[in-house]
Design a protein around this motif. Structure first.
Motif, short mmCIF file in Angstrom:
data_model
loop_
_atom_site.label_atom_id
_atom_site.label_comp_id
_atom_site.label_asym_id
_atom_site.label_seq_id
_atom_site.Cartn_x
_atom_site.Cartn_y
_atom_site.Cartn_z
N PHE A 187 0.90 -1.20 -0.05
CA PHE A 187 0.01 -0.08 -0.01
C PHE A 187 1.01 1.49 0.06
O PHE A 187 0.64 2.22 -0.80
N ARG A 188 1.76 1.25 0.79
CA ARG A 188 2.92 2.29 1.08
C ARG A 188 3.32 2.69 -0.50
O ARG A 188 3.22 3.71 -1.03
N ASP A 189 3.82 1.58 -1.27
CA ASP A 189 4.44 1.80 -2.56
C ASP A 189 3.48 2.13 -3.89
O ASP A 189 4.15 2.77 -4.42
N SER A 190 2.12 1.92 -3.48
CA SER A 190 0.99 2.38 -4.43
C SER A 190 0.24 3.62 -3.98
O SER A 190 -0.43 4.04 -4.72
N LEU A 191 0.81 4.24 -2.96
CA LEU A 191 -0.05 5.30 -2.34
C LEU A 191 -0.06 6.43 -3.18
O LEU A 191 -0.87 7.12 -3.33
N ALA A 192 1.17 6.87 -3.73
CA ALA A 192 1.07 7.98 -4.79
C ALA A 192 0.06 7.79 -6.10
O ALA A 192 -0.79 8.73 -6.22
N GLU A 193 -0.01 6.65 -6.62
CA GLU A 193 -0.91 6.31 -7.64
C GLU A 193 -2.31 6.49 -7.06
O GLU A 193 -2.94 7.06 -7.72
N LEU A 194 -2.73 5.69 -5.97
CA LEU A 194 -3.89 5.81 -5.56
C LEU A 194 -4.31 7.06 -5.21
O LEU A 194 -5.24 7.74 -5.40
N THR A 195 -3.58 7.86 -4.40
CA THR A 195 -4.08 9.25 -4.18
C THR A 195 -3.88 10.30 -5.41
O THR A 195 -4.89 11.17 -5.20
N GLY A 196 -3.49 10.06 -6.24
CA GLY A 196 -3.34 10.82 -7.36
C GLY A 196 -4.91 10.36 -8.40
O GLY A 196 -4.98 11.31 -8.97
#
Length: 157
Positions: free
Chosen positions: A56-65
């Motif tokens: 989740f941490r490593d995917s957070l930028a894409e998710l919040t984007g």
């Protein structure tokens, strides 16, 4: 094995206010107007839960984007969550539910099979809650490894 009440798509997400790793209260209502992934995991700093949290941490930028926030919930106390956040540089809130009231309300605590035996415990589960607090996706008994990648494919993120 008896089933506890499970949430389904279209249900109103049960409200909660829990303490995060810094002992600050965080509520589902804080995310009104944004989508939020609420995921439940058994225990901080265990191998599977660490893998899932780091994914989740490593995917957070894409998710919040894409307008999607992430919140993790476990029965761990805030002090243990603080160590988990620090050790693995986690950049999203981890919430403490030691009484397991929120876990139960979301259908993420109850009977499950563990190594062939029926036990009471946290059912690894993930939900996508829409901007209005309605369940948009409900997934129970998810695997720690590969789950975030599958979730991102399902959400096209």
């Amino acid at each position: 094995m008896s089933e506890n009440a499970r949430l389904t798509v279209g249900d109103k997400a049960p409200e909660f206010t829990l303490l995060d790793s810094t002992e600050k209260p965080v509520s589902l209502a804080d995310y009104e107007g944004r989508k939020v992934i609420v995921y439940f995991y058994p225990a901080a700093m265990t191998p599977g839960c660490t893998k899932q949290a780091c994914d989740f941490r490593d995917s957070l930028a894409e998710l919040t984007g894409q307008g999607i926030d992430v919140v993790g919930i476990s029965p761990d106390k805030p002090a243990k969550l603080a160590k988990f956040v620090e050790r693995d540089e986690l950049t999203f809130p981890l919430l403490s539910d030691p009484e397991k009231e929120v876990l139960t309300a979301w259908g993420a605590f109850g009977e499950k099979k563990l190594y062939g035996k029926v036990v009471q415990g946290v059912i690894r589960s993930t939900f996508l809650v829409d901007e209005n607090g309605v369940i948009e996706a409900a997934q129970y008994n998810v695997r720690a490894t590969g789950h975030v990648a599958k979730l991102r494919r399902d959400l096209s993120v």
